[in-house]
Design an enzyme around this catalytic site. Structure first.
Site, short mmCIF file in Angstrom:
data_model
loop_
_atom_site.label_atom_id
_atom_site.label_comp_id
_atom_site.label_asym_id
_atom_site.label_seq_id
_atom_site.Cartn_x
_atom_site.Cartn_y
_atom_site.Cartn_z
N GLU A 84 0.81 -1.22 0.00
CA GLU A 84 0.00 0.00 0.00
C GLU A 84 0.85 1.27 0.00
OE1 GLU A 84 -3.16 -0.01 2.83
OE2 GLU A 84 -3.87 -2.00 2.26
N GLU A 91 -4.81 -9.18 1.03
CA GLU A 91 -5.57 -9.01 2.27
C GLU A 91 -7.04 -9.01 1.88
OE1 GLU A 91 -4.73 -5.37 4.37
OE2 GLU A 91 -2.63 -5.90 4.70
#
Ligand SMILES: *[C@@H]1O[C@H](CO)[C@@H](O)[C@H](O)[C@H]1NC(C)=O
Ligand SMILES: *[C@@H]1O[C@H](CO)[C@@H](O)[C@H](O)[C@H]1NC(C)=O
Ligand SMILES: *[C@@H]1O[C@H](CO)[C@@H](O)[C@H](O)[C@H]1NC(C)=O
Ligand SMILES: *[C@@H]1O[C@H](CO)[C@@H](O)[C@H](O)[C@H]1NC(C)=O
Length: 455
Positions: free
Chosen positions: A151, A253
Site C-alpha cells: 500500500e 488481504e
C-alpha cells in the site's frame, strides 16, 4: 566388532534421504498468470496475515509450531509476514511451516525502508535492506514470493510513487538473478483505490521488458462485507479489470470486519467459477486478535496496558502476543468451513503452458491530468541496469549506462559461473567469485549514486 562400511553407507544414505524429504517443500513458481507447484499442479493461496509482533514473528519456533497446528486445522497453505529482521535465525519456523505445507510471502521493506507515497524515492539504502531480506529468505524452499511494497499508494493522487515501486521490483529481480537465486516471484501488494484501477495494475505488468514487470500483483480489498454478492460487493469490477491480466493476481488481504461475525463468503467467489480462472486465491487479514479487531485467534483476553504491560514482554499494545492460540468464535470456524468446501483444481501446467504464448500485455496506461499522473515512456528510477534495459534507456541516464555496462557484463559472467543458473547467456566465466563481484557492484552503485547526485 567391526561395523561393515556398506551398512554404514546405507544408514547415512537413508539418513540424508530422510533429511531431504523433511526439508524439501515443493517450490512455487509463476508461469504466465498462475502459480504452480513443481509437479505442475496449480497453486491457489489460502493465506493468513501473520504478524504477532512488530519486528519479526518468524524467530520463535515454539510459537510458530503452536500456531501451525491451528493454521493447518483452518486449511491455510500460506502466510504473509510484513516485517522481518534479516539478521535473525528463521530456520526453525520456516522448517515447521514447510513441514505443514505452508508457504511464505514476505515483505522486503520495514517502517524505515519502505517507499513512501509522499516524496517517493528508491535509493541504495533501501535496496541494500531489501537485498538482505531476500538473501535470508531465498534459503527456504517454502518462500513463495516477496513484496516490494505494501500500500505505498493510498490515495488517488499517489500515482507518482508507482515508478519507484516498479523500480524496486526491477532491481530486486536483477539482483535475484545475478546472485543465481531461484526465481522467487517478486510482487506488490496494492491498496484498493477505485480511481487508480485498472491503471496501477496495468502499469505494473505492461512493460515489454520483463525485468520491468512485476512477477505478480496483489490487492488488499475489503469491499465484500457480510452478506453480499459477487455483483453487489464490487468483485465483479475487480474481475472485469483483472481478466486477461498477464501475471498472477490475488488478494493479499481480505476479510472486511464491519459486519459481525465474519462469514468470509467472499471466499466462495474468489475460489469459485467467476474468479478462480483469473485469481490465485486470497490471504485473510489477520491471525492475531488485536486493537483493529480482525483476529482469527487470540492468546488471551486484552491485557492491561501502562506500566504493567511494559514489564511483560508478551504484551504489546494491550494484547498478548504469544501462547496457545484460541480461535475467535465463530469467525475461525466460519473461515474453516468456507475453505473446506473450496478447492478449485485450476489448470495443469502441461496444458496451460501451451496457451501462454497467447497472453498479451495490457497497454501501458497513458498519463491523465488529475488522474493517472505517470508518463508511460519515462524511464524507471532504477539503481542497476540489465542488458535489456539499454533499449529502454533515455539520454538523461547516460552516466549510468557507462557505469552499468561494466556492471552488467560482469554480472552475466558471474551468473553463468553458477551451475544452477541456466540462462542461455554466452559469456565465459571470468573466474570472478559471485561475492567479490557483488562487492564491486555495490561499490559501483555507490559511485554511480554519488556521480548522479553531483550532476
Ligand atoms: C502436487 O503437489 C501438491 C503439493 O505437494 C499436492 O497437493 C498435489 O496433490 C500434487 N499433485 C499431483 C497431481 O500429484
Ligand atoms: C535513502 O533515503 C533515506 C530516507 O528515506 C535516507 O535516510 C538514506 O540516507 C538515503 N540513502 C541514500 C544512499 O541516499
Ligand atoms: C475496469 O472496470 C470498470 C468498472 O467495471 C470498467 O468501467 C472499465 O472499463 C474496466 N477497464 C478495464 C480496462 O478492464
Ligand atoms: C534491443 O534493440 C535491438 C536493436 O533494435 C534489438 O535487436 C534487440 O532485440 C532489443 N532487445 C530487446 C530486449 O528488446
Amino acid at each position: 566388532m567391526r561395523l561393515s562400511s556398506p551398512s554404514l553407507l546405507a544408514a547415512s544414505l537413508l539418513l540424508s534421504l530422510q533429511t531431504d524429504l523433511v526439508l524439501a517443500a515443493p517450490k512455487i513458481s509463476t508461469v504466465g498468470a498462475k502459480f504452480f507447484y513443481e509437479n505442475g499442479t496449480q497453486f491457489f493461496i489460502k493465506g493468513i496475515a501473520y504478524q504477532l509482533v512488530p519486528d519479526d514473528p518468524l524467530i520463535d519456533t515454539e510459537q510458530c509450531k503452536r500456531d501451525i497446528v491451528r493454521m493447518s486445522e483452518l486449511g491455510a497453505n500460506a502466510i504473509r509476514v510484513y516485517h522481518v529482521d534479516p539478521l535473525a535465525d528463521h530456520s526453525g519456523c520456516m522448517k515447521a511451516f514447510a513441514d505443514a505445507g505452508i508457504y511464505l510471502f514476505v515483505d522486503l521493506d520495514t517502517f524505515h525502508t519502505q517507499i513512501e507515497q509522499q516524496s517517493p524515492h528508491w535509493n541504495a539504502t533501501q535496496f541494500a535492506a531489501f537485498q538482505a531480506v531476500l538473501d535470508e529468505f531465498q534459503k527456504y524452499d517454502n518462500t513463495a514470493g516477496v513484496f516490494v511494497g505494501n500500500e505505498v499508494l493510498t490515495t488517488k493522487d499517489g500515482a507518482a510513487a508507482a515508478p519507484y515501486v516498479l523500480a524496486a521490483a526491477h532491481d530486486i529481480k536483477l539482483y535475484r538473478d545475478r546472485k543465481g537465486y531461484r526465481k522467487i516471484p517478486v510482487g506488490y501488494s496494492a491498496a484498493d483505490i477505485a480511481e487508480l484501477r485498472p491503471m496501477l495494475q496495468n502499469y505494473m505488468a505492461c512493460s515489454p521488458n520483463p525485468d520491468s514487470r512485476l512477477d505478480f500483483f496483489a490487492l488488499n480489498a475489503y469491499e465484500w462485507c457480510g452478506q453480499s454478492s459477487y455483483t453487489f460487493s464490487g468483485y465483479v469490477n475487480l474481475q472485469k479489470n483483472a481478466s486477461g491480466y498477464p501475471i498472477p493476481i490475488f488478494f493479499s488481504e481480505t476479510g472486511c470486519n464491519v459486519a459481525r461475525p465474519r462469514t468470509f463468503e467472499d471466499q466462495g467467489a474468489i475460489f469459485g467459477d467467476e474468479m478462480s480462472g483469473t485469481w490465485s486465491g486470497s490471504m485473510v487479514y489477520e491471525w492475531i486478535q488485536e486493537t483493529n479487531d480482525y483476529g482469527l485467534i487470540s492468546y488471551g483476553p486484552p491485557a492491561p496496558g501502562g506500566a504493567a504491560a511494559a514489564t511483560n514482554t508478551l504484551v504489546d499494545d494491550g494484547f498478548t502476543r504469544k501462547g496457545t492460540p484460541t480461535p475467535v468464535s465463530p469467525d475461525f470456524s466460519n473461515l474453516k468451513s468456507q475453505w473446506a468446501t473450496l478447492s478449485p483444481t485450476g489448470v495443469a501446467l502441461s496444458v496451460y503452458a501451451e496457451s501462454t504464448s497467447a497472453i498479451t500485455l495490457p497497454e501501458c496506461p497513458s498519463s491523465t491530468a488529475g488522474g493517472w499522473a505517470v508518463d508511460p515512456s519515462a524511464p524507471l528510477p532504477i539503481l542497476i541496469y540489465g542488458p535489456r534495459d539499454h533499449n529502454y534507456t533515455r539520454s538523461r541516464s547516460s552516466v549510468l549506462i557507462v557505469a552499468s555496462a561494466t556492471a552488467s557484463s560482469q554480472g552475466l559472467a558471474s551468473a553463468t559461473s553458477s551451475a544452477k543458473h541456466s540462462g542461455a547467456m554466452g559469456l565465459g566465466n571470468t573466474g570472478a567469485g559471485s561475492d567479490g563481484w557483488m562487492h564491486a557492484w555495490m561499490l559501483l552503485c555507490g559511485l554511480v549514486g554519488v556521480v548522479a547526485w553531483w550532476l
